[in-house]
Design a protein around this motif. Structure first.
Motif, mmCIF file in Angstrom:
data_model
loop_
_atom_site.group_PDB
_atom_site.id
_atom_site.type_symbol
_atom_site.label_atom_id
_atom_site.label_comp_id
_atom_site.label_asym_id
_atom_site.label_seq_id
_atom_site.Cartn_x
_atom_site.Cartn_y
_atom_site.Cartn_z
ATOM 1 N N GLU A 191 1.006 -0.992 -0.192
ATOM 2 C CA GLU A 191 -0.219 0.182 0.090
ATOM 3 C C GLU A 191 0.766 1.015 0.156
ATOM 4 O O GLU A 191 0.999 2.230 -0.561
ATOM 5 C CB GLU A 191 -0.850 -0.206 1.338
ATOM 6 C CG GLU A 191 -1.692 1.064 0.983
ATOM 7 C CD GLU A 191 -3.068 1.245 2.068
ATOM 8 O OE1 GLU A 191 -3.376 0.047 2.153
ATOM 9 O OE2 GLU A 191 -3.398 2.375 2.448
ATOM 10 N N GLU A 192 1.787 0.876 0.560
ATOM 11 C CA GLU A 192 2.895 2.580 0.808
ATOM 12 C C GLU A 192 3.557 2.732 -0.526
ATOM 13 O O GLU A 192 3.442 3.583 -1.189
ATOM 14 C CB GLU A 192 4.034 2.148 1.861
ATOM 15 C CG GLU A 192 4.494 3.218 2.443
ATOM 16 C CD GLU A 192 5.411 3.281 3.824
ATOM 17 O OE1 GLU A 192 5.194 2.028 4.269
ATOM 18 O OE2 GLU A 192 6.319 3.953 3.313
ATOM 19 N N ILE A 230 -6.008 4.121 -4.662
ATOM 20 C CA ILE A 230 -5.533 2.841 -3.933
ATOM 21 C C ILE A 230 -6.068 1.448 -3.752
ATOM 22 O O ILE A 230 -5.277 0.504 -4.338
ATOM 23 C CB ILE A 230 -5.147 3.230 -2.385
ATOM 24 C CG1 ILE A 230 -3.840 5.120 -2.663
ATOM 25 C CG2 ILE A 230 -3.837 2.184 -1.403
ATOM 26 C CD1 ILE A 230 -4.214 5.822 -1.248
ATOM 27 N N ASP A 244 2.065 9.122 -6.378
ATOM 28 C CA ASP A 244 1.388 10.159 -5.674
ATOM 29 C C ASP A 244 1.967 11.621 -6.928
ATOM 30 O O ASP A 244 1.716 13.636 -6.581
ATOM 31 C CB ASP A 244 3.077 10.654 -4.343
ATOM 32 C CG ASP A 244 2.879 11.419 -3.365
ATOM 33 O OD1 ASP A 244 1.765 11.901 -2.773
ATOM 34 O OD2 ASP A 244 4.033 12.524 -3.136
ATOM 35 N N LYS A 287 -3.413 7.580 6.953
ATOM 36 C CA LYS A 287 -3.022 5.691 6.294
ATOM 37 C C LYS A 287 -4.358 4.995 5.731
ATOM 38 O O LYS A 287 -4.440 3.838 6.337
ATOM 39 C CB LYS A 287 -1.985 5.452 8.138
ATOM 40 C CG LYS A 287 -0.894 6.159 7.694
ATOM 41 C CD LYS A 287 0.277 5.789 7.622
ATOM 42 C CE LYS A 287 2.127 6.200 7.869
ATOM 43 N NZ LYS A 287 1.920 7.117 8.405
ATOM 44 N N ALA A 295 -1.343 12.048 -3.181
ATOM 45 C CA ALA A 295 -1.625 10.606 -2.488
ATOM 46 C C ALA A 295 -0.993 10.297 -0.795
ATOM 47 O O ALA A 295 -1.469 9.858 0.468
ATOM 48 C CB ALA A 295 -1.195 9.440 -3.376
ATOM 49 N N THR A 296 0.319 10.321 -0.917
ATOM 50 C CA THR A 296 0.742 10.259 0.927
ATOM 51 C C THR A 296 0.911 11.633 1.440
ATOM 52 O O THR A 296 0.773 11.147 2.590
ATOM 53 C CB THR A 296 2.501 10.669 -0.318
ATOM 54 O OG1 THR A 296 2.917 11.578 -0.188
ATOM 55 C CG2 THR A 296 2.992 9.532 -0.652
ATOM 56 N N ARG A 305 1.329 4.049 -2.961
ATOM 57 C CA ARG A 305 0.334 5.843 -2.410
ATOM 58 C C ARG A 305 1.747 6.427 -2.867
ATOM 59 O O ARG A 305 2.039 7.634 -3.868
ATOM 60 C CB ARG A 305 0.397 6.374 -1.586
ATOM 61 C CG ARG A 305 -1.342 5.820 -0.607
ATOM 62 C CD ARG A 305 -0.439 5.626 1.001
ATOM 63 N NE ARG A 305 -1.651 5.809 1.766
ATOM 64 C CZ ARG A 305 -2.564 6.351 2.328
ATOM 65 N NH1 ARG A 305 -2.458 7.700 2.474
ATOM 66 N NH2 ARG A 305 -3.536 5.795 3.120
ATOM 67 N N TYR A 341 -8.476 10.124 -3.033
ATOM 68 C CA TYR A 341 -7.346 8.526 -3.775
ATOM 69 C C TYR A 341 -7.510 7.293 -2.657
ATOM 70 O O TYR A 341 -6.996 6.419 -3.568
ATOM 71 C CB TYR A 341 -5.944 9.321 -3.310
ATOM 72 C CG TYR A 341 -5.212 10.403 -4.044
ATOM 73 C CD1 TYR A 341 -4.646 10.859 -5.095
ATOM 74 C CD2 TYR A 341 -4.997 11.859 -2.762
ATOM 75 C CE1 TYR A 341 -4.321 12.149 -5.571
ATOM 76 C CE2 TYR A 341 -4.491 12.805 -3.295
ATOM 77 C CZ TYR A 341 -4.232 13.077 -4.770
ATOM 78 O OH TYR A 341 -3.850 14.574 -5.184
#
Ligand code: FES
Ligand code: FES
Lengths: 159, 782
Positions: A125-126, A146, A133, B714, B709-710, A129, A142
């Motif tokens: 998942e990270e 995702i 980005d 979370k 998105a970041t 992202r 988003y």
């Protein structure tokens, strides 16, 4: 008439030859000269990612490239993906996860992801992202994009 | 109210075409002979125009024309008000200085057009702009809201005695009394920053004048086709029927695209007629930042009167609201702030007053949230301040003061943007609050998790804030539903769509009424050629108002179908049902007539027609609520602040919301998600910054930071509540702005909580890392 230059590009598998002004942006060339309007323009300064296409298989921002720089290269736009009856797995995943609303940003996400998932078929998942980005979306927050990327990765693995 | 389709998360019908680029956005449209426009915009925020030299620009090959105010003669005058003045509010005062289509004599904001170029290509049009020389006499710019109202300030509009654009004071109960009853009165000042709508697709317009048919067609990414059609017709002396406005697919709206009679539509309609060639103008991103309307800076002076036990006895809020250089949108935004300040809580005495101020900045009109979040922000911040002073927790003080679940309908005594007294039609705010605390695991975090993490030196915090969202306001929307001879159904409305899934959700409503497959319902929005009445896309009113009108029209068609089928099938109406695309006798399914056949029979070609009947399986309906349906909810955030960089990372967000019946729960969630992104931008990054000369310093995505998105939490957990609105048959309330509203309030509280040891307290809504750093330094006395 301003001076023009002849360029040869392969777009979605087809050879095209055109006379263009040296200052013509690749995004404008694709949209207005070739009529491939699926590639969108959101900022024209390289930030929003809406204009992302593939150039020789790599995701690039077509608003920061001149058409003449594409001479001799191979381009792929969103039009090269699926059709309503035969969707690309990433497109299918976007629909199933409600990852598009206005859909203006979507072609840029799709092209970014075609490149990314090709190289990283099983992202965390990270990583997802990070991968998206550079693509802006004002509608979806988003979250569902995702989820759609996760689903797309699954679909592509089972293909 | 659930049906076969309503209340179901069906996938969007518009997606397969949209995702394969088989749709048309504005800039995709190419007409034969089409010309292109570009604007020469003012470099100064405030200056007198001494002269404009366009001679070189006119000579550039490919240029068709270069026009300044002078060339338009009497056509250049201030446009109409986009919303009526608030005559319903007692004592309200205002002046109207509406948008100039092109600057004449004086420019009032940086980016105001001083000339327009029409050329064979956009590239040439922009080249020509560089060849226009304007001689300005710079004037001192009006930028600071409070200084703008002091005597001696330069004037944005020199025919006015001051920069005051309007004033409203509303009171319920008595603030004076509250002060007498209170144990403590706490004062704070707050700053609200200005944000952009920043739809990914910029604004744009294409105008074609058919000189033979005497017909104008306008393609425009507008949120109000009706306003654009009517104002264009009025300005050009045409009938409304001579102007057709079509919205192509739109890449987001978020408020700013509601505006009409802006320089682009005012001038390009005129020039397309004059030049007898179609003209296209598409804004670039810099223009969008500079010269598309944006929203609200405000300065609030607030006081809360409380008892020692935390009971609120009164609130006073006095604020200045920045209208920008012109105020065509009147008071919508500050009235929203005013009417959303105390909605969630019992506040017996409430005094609220604002001044609207002209400045040399871009015009202010609604952006998602439309001022609501600042009423909410002020209230939530004041509760936090009171909790701090009283030694209570933010949870305790809220729990104590929330409106109880049996309070509805609740009359607020405060008139809002729809010019009627606010009524909270339905809801259950305490349950939304408690549910949010559960979802975020508030107690566990505060008692177990946070102490542990703090012991490790981590700056983690939690915040919780309540909000309400007045939605679905009047005046009205309408819809026409028609069954075709092909057995399929088409429904059209004057409402416009920017990605909210109307092609699916409205179809769900119609399909349930007429017993057809949802895929057989085609929805047409935003095309005056199909439906010519309505107000526009604002205030989260699509599904509530236009959706209800669509429901009502579909019901009328249903009645018509039953009546006609009853005759043909020789069975009483009560025994009939609409299902599977036919009308049939419920007990004898073999006895049926297909809807398409019925539609043909409803339009007899010979013979006689029964008096009092209307042809076709078609009906039109209008719906206008007496007041809006109020959605509400609560949000909590857990976040961590990096003590070195002050970078904030949102670990978890929980939000509970209540929008009555969700026609498509998946779409509702999507609306909330998008709102949250804008709320995070507002709370954290996004800010249109003007310097002391009125220059916009953030006119690109390099400087105006758009959440990516970041930057998102979370983890996000949504909780749903469904208290149906009694105002419409489906029990719907809007949800388009909900996500955006509570974020700044919950965020500020959570960051304060994370940095508790510093004693920092925030008095503004946009807390970038560098801002947080500054506040912490100030709190330390550095
Ligand atoms: S249009 Fe190319 S990055 Fe935004
Ligand atoms: S779906 Fe609208 S910008 Fe992404």
């Amino acid at each position: 008439m301003a001076q023009t230059v002849k360029i040869n590009v392969t777009v979605n598998g087809e050879q095209v030859e055109r006379e263009v002004e040296p200052r013509l942006l690749l995004s404008d060339f694709i949209r207005h000269d070739l009529g491939l309007t699926g590639t969108h323009v959101g900022c024209e300064h390289g930030l929003c990612g809406a204009c992302t296409i593939l150039m020789d298989g790599e995701a690039v921002r077509s608003c920061t490239i001149f058409a003449v720089q594409a001479d001799g290269h191979e381009l792929q736009t969103v039009e090269s993906l699926g059709t309503p009856d035969n969707l690309h797995p990433i497109q299918q995943a976007f629909i199933e996860k409600h990852a598009l609303q206005c859909g203006f940003c979507t072609p840029g996400f799709l092209m970014t992801l075609v490149d990314y998932l090709g190289d990283n078929p099983n992202p965390t998942e990270e990583e997802i992202r990070e991968a998206i980005d550079g693509n802006f979306c004002r509608c979806t927050g988003y979250f569902n994009i995702i989820e759609a990327v996760k689903l797309a990765a699954e679909k592509m693995a089972s293909h | 109210m659930a049906g076969k389709y309503v209340h179901q998360s069906i996938l969007r019908l518009e997606d397969p075409e949209l995702i394969t680029a088989r749709v048309q956005f504005l800039d995709d449209i190419k007409l034969p002979d089409m010309l292109h426009a570009a604007f020469k915009r003012s470099d100064y925020a405030h200056a007198r125009i001494k002269s404009i030299d366009v001679s070189e620009a006119r000579k550039l090959p490919g240029v068709i024309g270069v026009y300044t105010a002078e060339d338009f003669g009497d056509y250049v005058k201030p446009g109409p008000l986009q919303v009526p003045p608030p005559t319903a509010i007692k004592g309200a005062t205002y002046v109207a200085r509406t948008t100039m289509p092109i600057a004449k004599d004086k420019v009032r904001y940086a980016g105001e057009p001083v000339a327009i170029v029409i050329a064979e290509s956009r590239y040439i049009a922009e080249d020509a702009c560089d060849l226009i020389y304007v001689d300005y006499e710079p004037l001192e710019a009006v930028v600071d809201l409070e200084k703008a109202l002091q005597p001696g300030s330069p004037l944005v509009h020199e025919d006015l005695p001051s920069n005051e654009a309007g004033h409203v004071r509303q009171e319920r109960g008595s603030w004076e009394q509250a002060v007498k009853e209170a144990d403590l009165v706490i004062k704070r000042k707050f700053f609200i920053n200005r944000n952009a709508g920043a739809a990914l697709e910029n604004r744009g317009i294409i105008v074609q004048w058919d000189k033979h048919a005497k017909q104008m067609t306008i393609w425009c990414g507008t949120q109000s086709v009706i306003a654009l059609r009517n104002q264009t017709a009025a300005r050009l002396g045409l009938f409304e029927s001579q102007v057709r406005v079509i919205t192509p697919n739109m890449g987001g709206g978020f408020g700013p695209k509601i505006n009409t009679s802006l320089p682009d539509d005012a001038l390009i309609t005129y020039l397309a007629m004059k030049l007898e060639r179609p003209i296209k103008w598409v804004e670039d991103r810099r223009e969008n930042f500079l010269a598309t309307t944006s929203e609200r800076d405000q300065v609030h002076y607030c006081e809360i009167a409380v008892k020692r036990d935390g009971t609120i006895v009164g609130l006073k809020d006095f604020f200045y609201h920045n209208s920008g250089a012109y105020n065509p949108y009147m008071m919508t935004v500050p009235l929203n702030s005013q009417s959303h300040t105390v909605t969630n809580y019992r506040v017996p005495n409430f005094l609220t007053e604002f001044y609207m101020v002209f400045t040399n900045q871009m015009i202010v009109t609604p952006v998602r949230g439309a001022g609501r979040q600042y009423g909410v922000f002020v209230m939530e911040r004041m509760l936090d301040a009171a909790a701090r002073e009283l030694g209570m927790s933010p949870v305790e003080i809220r729990r104590k003061n929330l409106l109880p679940a049996n309070a509805y309908p609740y009359y607020t005594n405060i008139i809002g943007q729809d010019f009627v007294e606010g009524v909270l039609d339905s809801g259950d705010y305490p349950s939304a609050f408690e549910k949010t605390l559960e979802l975020i695991e508030y107690d566990r975090f505060v008692n177990e998790v946070q102490p542990k993490l703090r012991a490790q030196g981590k700056k983690v915090g939690i915040g919780v804030a309540c909000f309400s969202e007045g939605t679905g306001v009047g005046p009205y929307e309408g819809a026409r539903v028609t069954v075709g001879g092909n057995g399929k159904v088409v429904a059209s409305t004057g409402y416009t769509s920017q990605g909210q899934a109307h092609y699916t959700t409205f179809a769900q409503i119609v399909a349930d009424q007429l017993g057809v497959d949802v895929k057989d319902v085609k929805i047409i929005t935003g095309d005056t050629g199909y439906f010519g009445w309505g107000a526009g896309t604002f205030a989260s009113r699509g599904i509530t108002v236009a959706g209800t009108a669509t429901y009502m029209a579909a019901q009328k068609v249903r009645q018509k179908a039953l009546k006609l089928a009853s005759k043909i099938l020789e069975a009483p109406e009560e025994e009939l049902e609409l299902a599977d695309g036919v009308v049939r006798v419920a007990d004898i399914p073999s006895k049926f007539i297909a809807l398409g056949d019925l539609a043909n029979l409803a339009n007899p070609m010979r013979g006689t027609m029964e008096p009092g009947t209307e042809p076709g399986l078609e009906a039109v309906a209008y719906y206008g609520p007496p007041y809006g349906a109020t959605g509400a909810g609560c949000m909590a955030i857990i976040l961590e602040v990096d003590p070195e960089t002050m970078q904030v990372s949102m670990e978890k967000m929980a939000m509970v919301h209540d929008c009555g019946t969700p026609v498509n729960p998946m779409v509702v969630d999507g609306q909330i998600h998008g709102g949250i992104q804008m709320g995070i931008g507002d709370a954290f990054y996004e800010e249109l910054i003007y310097d002391e000369n009125g220059q916009l310093l953030t006119a690109s995505f390099m400087d105006y930071l758009f959440p990516q998105a970041t930057d998102m939490p979370k983890k996000l957990v949504l909780g749903h509540m469904e208290t149906p609105s009694p105002l419409n048959p489906l029990g719907i309330k809007g949800v388009g702005e909900a996500g955006a509203i509570p974020v700044p309030s919950a965020f500020a509280q959570a960051v304060e909580n994370a940095l508790q040891d510093t004693g920092v307290e925030f008095d503004r809504d946009t807390l970038s890392p560098s801002r947080i750093f500054t506040y912490v330094q100030m709190a330390k006395g550095a």
